[in-house]
Design an enzyme around this catalytic site. Structure first.
Site, short mmCIF file in Angstrom:
data_model
loop_
_atom_site.label_atom_id
_atom_site.label_comp_id
_atom_site.label_asym_id
_atom_site.label_seq_id
_atom_site.Cartn_x
_atom_site.Cartn_y
_atom_site.Cartn_z
N SER A 137 -3.08 -16.01 -27.57
CA SER A 137 -3.97 -16.32 -28.68
C SER A 137 -5.07 -15.28 -28.79
O SER A 137 -5.12 -14.35 -27.99
CB SER A 137 -4.59 -17.70 -28.48
OG SER A 137 -5.57 -17.61 -27.47
N LYS A 138 -5.93 -15.48 -29.75
CA LYS A 138 -7.04 -14.56 -30.01
C LYS A 138 -7.82 -14.17 -28.76
O LYS A 138 -8.30 -13.05 -28.63
CB LYS A 138 -8.02 -15.22 -31.01
CG LYS A 138 -7.77 -14.81 -32.44
CD LYS A 138 -8.80 -13.85 -32.91
CE LYS A 138 -8.50 -12.67 -33.73
NZ LYS A 138 -7.62 -11.70 -33.64
N ARG A 139 -7.94 -15.13 -27.85
CA ARG A 139 -8.68 -14.87 -26.62
C ARG A 139 -8.12 -13.67 -25.85
O ARG A 139 -8.81 -13.04 -25.08
CB ARG A 139 -8.63 -16.09 -25.69
CG ARG A 139 -9.52 -17.23 -26.12
CD ARG A 139 -9.50 -18.34 -25.10
NE ARG A 139 -8.15 -18.88 -24.90
CZ ARG A 139 -7.43 -18.73 -23.82
NH1 ARG A 139 -7.90 -18.07 -22.78
NH2 ARG A 139 -6.22 -19.25 -23.74
#
Ligand code: GLU
Length: 490
Positions: free
Chosen positions: A253-255
């Site tokens: 994900s974006k993380r």
């Protein structure tokens, strides 16, 4: 084997995630490996979630990576249209057929009723899913609901018992108990199909031979198989690709940094490196080989070597691989690849326009070090600035003083001025003995010169750098360095 036809079926609900593109790549590789067709179908039936510009971005990303398609948007094909929103009549026809043969039914339940039903299920800790309230309505009851003006949805009549089995080319035989599946919606009250209906109708009508997609869709397959069976259609082959995880083993994900494929373009990854990297997310040639060209991937790709273990998206590995691909470019190729990125930078862009030759001489000096193309403008910035900006103490190396640094630069100045041919060889022939003469280590003299001409303590090889900068610039910068040193002592 029948003709191989694979498809990539994105929903234009956002920017393409690297995971989506990995799916597209595997479907493309399989089609190319078997001389089949690769089809793009846009699954745009979720009107509320459609995102403006998403289709263009998806197609642009595929084009960037060289994943060409034989049928689909822009190119057409005899199984079109390739946008589901333009195929509604086909879904209605199939839904009607299933209703007529008793495998589907109209459901008039209101959103409130469904809400209450769900709350009830939660309260009694019952499994969730539609309670089949409308499954056995009489003709009379139906007429009454219609008269009330309720627009129904169409639900599939899932068998109440038995099992649904299918074979996945990656996961093997899978068995689902039918009583765990509810009567899912096929056609919504807005007249649009759900994913399940549109997807199976199109895979059938488009004669898709292999469905290659992410593992998250595996749980939809029993529903699809039941529909295929009800319709008397032969299901395609299924291959569900393993999940993609970040380095910390949680869902990518974006993380974990960039997840949209467009960001990789913006950051200056080469399409060939990206294709190579993505291909190894779940597939391998032999557990060892890392660098594989597009042709090698096509020649060797097989679903048998797709693993079930989740694949880890390792950014360091991608950077390493991109560096390998950057280093393998010829000088011309590297210039072509870097040019658009240089143009995004004001100074570098101006230099490309006003003195392309100069830029072409500069680039090979950073080709060894660049991990991405976007980095190139930064790595070469000192070639383009009029005045360098750096802290004067960077000029003073280890065991050096302000005086000894000044003296070294001052001695070098006239000798450089007199140098006839200002190339790397002559510079080396001049400067090495000069260090000895000054009683300095070469590193001490070269360090002072490096900072003076580049403003940095880490830069490309000194003699080449000075040669490309040219005599005029080097002397001017050495003069400016001496100024800085003098000002320091005041
Ligand atoms: N539209 C679905 C998606 O966005 C397609 C899944 C499939 O390939 O069946 O991924």
């Amino acid at each position: 084997m029948t003709k191989v036809r694979t498809r990539f079926a994105p929903s234009p609900t956002g920017f393409p995630h690297v995971g989506n593109i990995r799916t597209a790549l595997f479907a493309w590789l399989f089609a190319r490996r078997h001389g089949g067709s690769f089809i793009i179908r846009i699954e745009d039936t979720d009107v509320a979630r459609r995102v403006e510009g998403a289709v263009e971005t998806i197609l642009g990303s595929l084009r960037w990576l060289g994943l060409d398609w034989d049928e689909g948007p822009e190119v057409g094909g005899k199984y079109g249209p390739y946008f589901q929103s333009q195929r509604l009549d086909k879904y209605h026809e199939i839904a009607q057929q299933l209703i007529s043969q008793g495998d589907a039914y109209h459901c008039y339940c209101s959103p409130q009723r469904l809400e209450e039903m769900r709350a009830e299920q939660v309260r009694h800790k019952q499994p969730s899913g539609y309670d089949r309230h409308c499954r056995e309505l009489s003709q009379e009851e139906r007429t009454k609901k219609e008269a009330e003006g309720i627009i129904p949805v169409v639900r599939f009549k899932t068998p109440l018992e038995g099992q649904t089995k299918f074979n996945d080319l990656i996961w093997g035989e899978l068995v689902f108990e039918n009583n765990t599946l509810d009567d899912f919606i096929m056609l919504k009250s807005d007249g649009y199909p759900t994913y399940h209906l549109a997807n199976i109708v199109d895979d059938h009508l488009m004669e898709i031979s292999h469905i290659i997609r992410a593992e998250e869709w595996l749980s939809s397959v029993p529903r699809h198989v039941l529909m295929y069976q009800a319709l008397g259609f032969e299901p395609p082959n299924f291959a569900h690709l393993p999940m993609l995880l970040g380095a910390d083993r949680s869902k990518l994900s974006k993380r974990h940094g960039a997840v949209s494929i467009t960001e990789y373009y913006e950051q200056g990854y080469l399409p060939e490196a990206m294709v190579n990297f993505l291909a190894l997310l779940g597939w391998s040639l032999d557990d060892r080989t890392e660098i594989l060209s597009r042709q090698e991937l096509i020649k060797n790709f097989s679903l048998e070597r797709v693993s079930r273990t989740a694949a880890i998206f390792n950014r360091d590995k991608l950077n390493w691989m991109n560096g390998v691909y950057i280093r393998s470019l010829t000088a011309d190729e590297f210039f072509e690849a870097a040019e658009p990125y240089l143009m995004m930078d004001r100074l570098a862009g101006e230099a490309v326009i006003s003195s392309e030759e100069y830029v072409r001489n500069i680039l090979p000096l950073v080709q060894e070090r660049a991990k991405t193309l976007a980095e190139v403008a930064e790595l070469t910035q000192f070639f383009f600035v009029e005045e360098l900006d750096y802290a004067p103490n960077l000029l003073i190396g280890k065991n050096m003083s302000q005086e000894s640094t000044s003296e070294a630069l001052k001695t070098a100045q006239p000798r450089l001025e007199q140098l006839k041919v200002f190339d790397a060889e002559s510079l080396e022939a001049l400067l090495r003995p000069l260090a000895v003469e000054l009683g300095l280590k070469t590193g001490q003299l070269f360090g002072a010169l490096r900072t003076a001409v580049t403003g940095r303590t880490a830069a490309p090889p000194l003699f080449q750098t000075m040669a490309v900068l040219g005599k005029g610039r080097c002397l001017k910068r050495i003069e400016a360095a001496l100024d800085r040193l003098t000002r320091m002592s005041r």
